[in-house]
Design a protein around this motif. Sequence first.
Motif, PDB file in Angstrom:
ATOM      1  N   PHE A 137       0.815  -1.202   0.000  1.00  0.00           N
ATOM      2  CA  PHE A 137       0.000   0.000   0.000  1.00  0.00           C
ATOM      3  C   PHE A 137       0.853   1.257   0.000  1.00  0.00           C
ATOM      4  O   PHE A 137       0.710   2.111  -0.856  1.00  0.00           O
ATOM      5  CB  PHE A 137      -0.952  -0.023   1.190  1.00  0.00           C
ATOM      6  CG  PHE A 137      -1.783   1.219   1.284  1.00  0.00           C
ATOM      7  CD1 PHE A 137      -2.649   1.565   0.252  1.00  0.00           C
ATOM      8  CD2 PHE A 137      -1.711   2.042   2.386  1.00  0.00           C
ATOM      9  CE1 PHE A 137      -3.434   2.709   0.333  1.00  0.00           C
ATOM     10  CE2 PHE A 137      -2.499   3.187   2.464  1.00  0.00           C
ATOM     11  CZ  PHE A 137      -3.350   3.523   1.450  1.00  0.00           C
ATOM     12  N   ILE A 138       1.715   1.357   1.011  1.00  0.00           N
ATOM     13  CA  ILE A 138       2.679   2.458   1.001  1.00  0.00           C
ATOM     14  C   ILE A 138       4.030   1.895   1.395  1.00  0.00           C
ATOM     15  O   ILE A 138       4.211   1.412   2.508  1.00  0.00           O
ATOM     16  CB  ILE A 138       2.289   3.581   1.982  1.00  0.00           C
ATOM     17  CG1 ILE A 138       0.987   4.251   1.544  1.00  0.00           C
ATOM     18  CG2 ILE A 138       3.405   4.621   2.064  1.00  0.00           C
ATOM     19  CD1 ILE A 138       0.526   5.335   2.492  1.00  0.00           C
ATOM     20  N   ILE A 139       4.941   1.927   0.463  1.00  0.00           N
ATOM     21  CA  ILE A 139       6.319   1.539   0.759  1.00  0.00           C
ATOM     22  C   ILE A 139       7.122   2.806   0.951  1.00  0.00           C
ATOM     23  O   ILE A 139       7.016   3.745   0.166  1.00  0.00           O
ATOM     24  CB  ILE A 139       6.906   0.679  -0.369  1.00  0.00           C
ATOM     25  CG1 ILE A 139       6.220  -0.689  -0.399  1.00  0.00           C
ATOM     26  CG2 ILE A 139       8.405   0.513  -0.176  1.00  0.00           C
ATOM     27  CD1 ILE A 139       6.709  -1.590  -1.482  1.00  0.00           C
ATOM     28  N   GLY A 140       7.906   2.849   1.989  1.00  0.00           N
ATOM     29  CA  GLY A 140       8.747   4.001   2.268  1.00  0.00           C
ATOM     30  C   GLY A 140      10.026   3.924   1.467  1.00  0.00           C
ATOM     31  O   GLY A 140      10.021   3.882   0.253  1.00  0.00           O
ATOM     32  N   ALA A 141      11.131   3.856   2.159  1.00  0.00           N
ATOM     33  CA  ALA A 141      12.417   3.807   1.477  1.00  0.00           C
ATOM     34  C   ALA A 141      12.610   2.459   0.786  1.00  0.00           C
ATOM     35  O   ALA A 141      12.107   1.428   1.234  1.00  0.00           O
ATOM     36  CB  ALA A 141      13.556   4.038   2.468  1.00  0.00           C
ATOM     37  N   MET A 142      13.327   2.496  -0.317  1.00  0.00           N
ATOM     38  CA  MET A 142      13.763   1.279  -1.006  1.00  0.00           C
ATOM     39  C   MET A 142      15.238   1.445  -1.309  1.00  0.00           C
ATOM     40  O   MET A 142      15.737   2.574  -1.453  1.00  0.00           O
ATOM     41  CB  MET A 142      12.976   1.057  -2.305  1.00  0.00           C
ATOM     42  CG  MET A 142      11.496   0.816  -2.108  1.00  0.00           C
ATOM     43  SD  MET A 142      10.634   0.425  -3.652  1.00  0.00           S
ATOM     44  CE  MET A 142      11.169  -1.266  -3.935  1.00  0.00           C
ATOM     45  N   GLY A 143      15.918   0.326  -1.431  1.00  0.00           N
ATOM     46  CA  GLY A 143      17.329   0.484  -1.715  1.00  0.00           C
ATOM     47  C   GLY A 143      18.056  -0.821  -1.918  1.00  0.00           C
ATOM     48  O   GLY A 143      17.444  -1.885  -2.047  1.00  0.00           O
ATOM     49  N   TYR A 172      24.014  -8.653  -4.197  1.00  0.00           N
ATOM     50  CA  TYR A 172      23.278  -7.403  -3.996  1.00  0.00           C
ATOM     51  C   TYR A 172      21.842  -7.721  -3.600  1.00  0.00           C
ATOM     52  O   TYR A 172      21.163  -8.500  -4.272  1.00  0.00           O
ATOM     53  CB  TYR A 172      23.318  -6.562  -5.268  1.00  0.00           C
ATOM     54  CG  TYR A 172      24.645  -5.883  -5.484  1.00  0.00           C
ATOM     55  CD1 TYR A 172      25.781  -6.615  -5.790  1.00  0.00           C
ATOM     56  CD2 TYR A 172      24.776  -4.508  -5.344  1.00  0.00           C
ATOM     57  CE1 TYR A 172      27.014  -5.999  -5.962  1.00  0.00           C
ATOM     58  CE2 TYR A 172      25.994  -3.877  -5.520  1.00  0.00           C
ATOM     59  CZ  TYR A 172      27.109  -4.631  -5.831  1.00  0.00           C
ATOM     60  OH  TYR A 172      28.327  -4.016  -5.996  1.00  0.00           O
ATOM     61  N   TYR A 173      21.413  -7.084  -2.509  1.00  0.00           N
ATOM     62  CA  TYR A 173      20.095  -7.345  -1.948  1.00  0.00           C
ATOM     63  C   TYR A 173      19.227  -6.093  -2.027  1.00  0.00           C
ATOM     64  O   TYR A 173      19.670  -4.995  -1.672  1.00  0.00           O
ATOM     65  CB  TYR A 173      20.205  -7.780  -0.492  1.00  0.00           C
ATOM     66  CG  TYR A 173      20.935  -9.084  -0.304  1.00  0.00           C
ATOM     67  CD1 TYR A 173      22.316  -9.101  -0.154  1.00  0.00           C
ATOM     68  CD2 TYR A 173      20.242 -10.290  -0.283  1.00  0.00           C
ATOM     69  CE1 TYR A 173      22.995 -10.300   0.021  1.00  0.00           C
ATOM     70  CE2 TYR A 173      20.907 -11.491  -0.109  1.00  0.00           C
ATOM     71  CZ  TYR A 173      22.282 -11.488   0.037  1.00  0.00           C
ATOM     72  OH  TYR A 173      22.953 -12.675   0.204  1.00  0.00           O
ATOM     73  N   CYS A 174      17.997  -6.290  -2.441  1.00  0.00           N
ATOM     74  CA  CYS A 174      17.027  -5.223  -2.467  1.00  0.00           C
ATOM     75  C   CYS A 174      16.304  -5.165  -1.119  1.00  0.00           C
ATOM     76  O   CYS A 174      16.020  -6.205  -0.515  1.00  0.00           O
ATOM     77  CB  CYS A 174      16.022  -5.486  -3.586  1.00  0.00           C
ATOM     78  SG  CYS A 174      14.684  -4.298  -3.708  1.00  0.00           S
ATOM     79  N   LYS A 175      16.029  -3.954  -0.663  1.00  0.00           N
ATOM     80  CA  LYS A 175      15.327  -3.773   0.593  1.00  0.00           C
ATOM     81  C   LYS A 175      14.204  -2.764   0.418  1.00  0.00           C
ATOM     82  O   LYS A 175      14.335  -1.788  -0.315  1.00  0.00           O
ATOM     83  CB  LYS A 175      16.287  -3.278   1.668  1.00  0.00           C
ATOM     84  CG  LYS A 175      15.654  -2.900   2.993  1.00  0.00           C
ATOM     85  CD  LYS A 175      16.710  -2.411   3.974  1.00  0.00           C
ATOM     86  CE  LYS A 175      16.217  -1.287   4.803  1.00  0.00           C
ATOM     87  NZ  LYS A 175      17.192  -0.854   5.828  1.00  0.00           N
ATOM     88  N   ALA A 176      13.094  -3.016   1.092  1.00  0.00           N
ATOM     89  CA  ALA A 176      11.995  -2.055   1.131  1.00  0.00           C
ATOM     90  C   ALA A 176      11.550  -1.898   2.570  1.00  0.00           C
ATOM     91  O   ALA A 176      11.625  -2.847   3.353  1.00  0.00           O
ATOM     92  CB  ALA A 176      10.837  -2.524   0.265  1.00  0.00           C
TER      93      ALA A 176
END
Length: 114
Positions: free
Chosen positions: A28-34, A92-96
């Motif tokens: 619904f709402i994801i804040g930071a991603m990286g 490399y790992y994606c984070k949300a």
Amino acid sequence: VQLQASGGGLVQPGGSLRLSCAASGTIFIIGAMGWYRQAPGKQRELVALITRFGSASYGDSVKGRFTISRDNANNRVYLQMNSLKSEDTAAYYCKAVRDGIDYWGHGTQVTVSS
């Protein structure tokens, strides 16, 4: 939140790669991603992070070479990696982040070697 990363591979020093990460599920709402990375025998480290509003931060070792971007409409985050060095070799790992909780994807391997 499920995260699917792609785009890793083998590249020569000085080359470029573009990583992509797609978020799905309850988003619904994801804040930071990286992106974070972890090389064998080393701790996981920050590569780049971007807020929902486009404010980006980078790890010192990648500043000026890597660029993070984000597509909020499609819940995707990208990492453009230029001038790659052997020391960039890592998973490399994606984070949300959503509601203060970190979600991680499976790693995608980047290998920089001649």
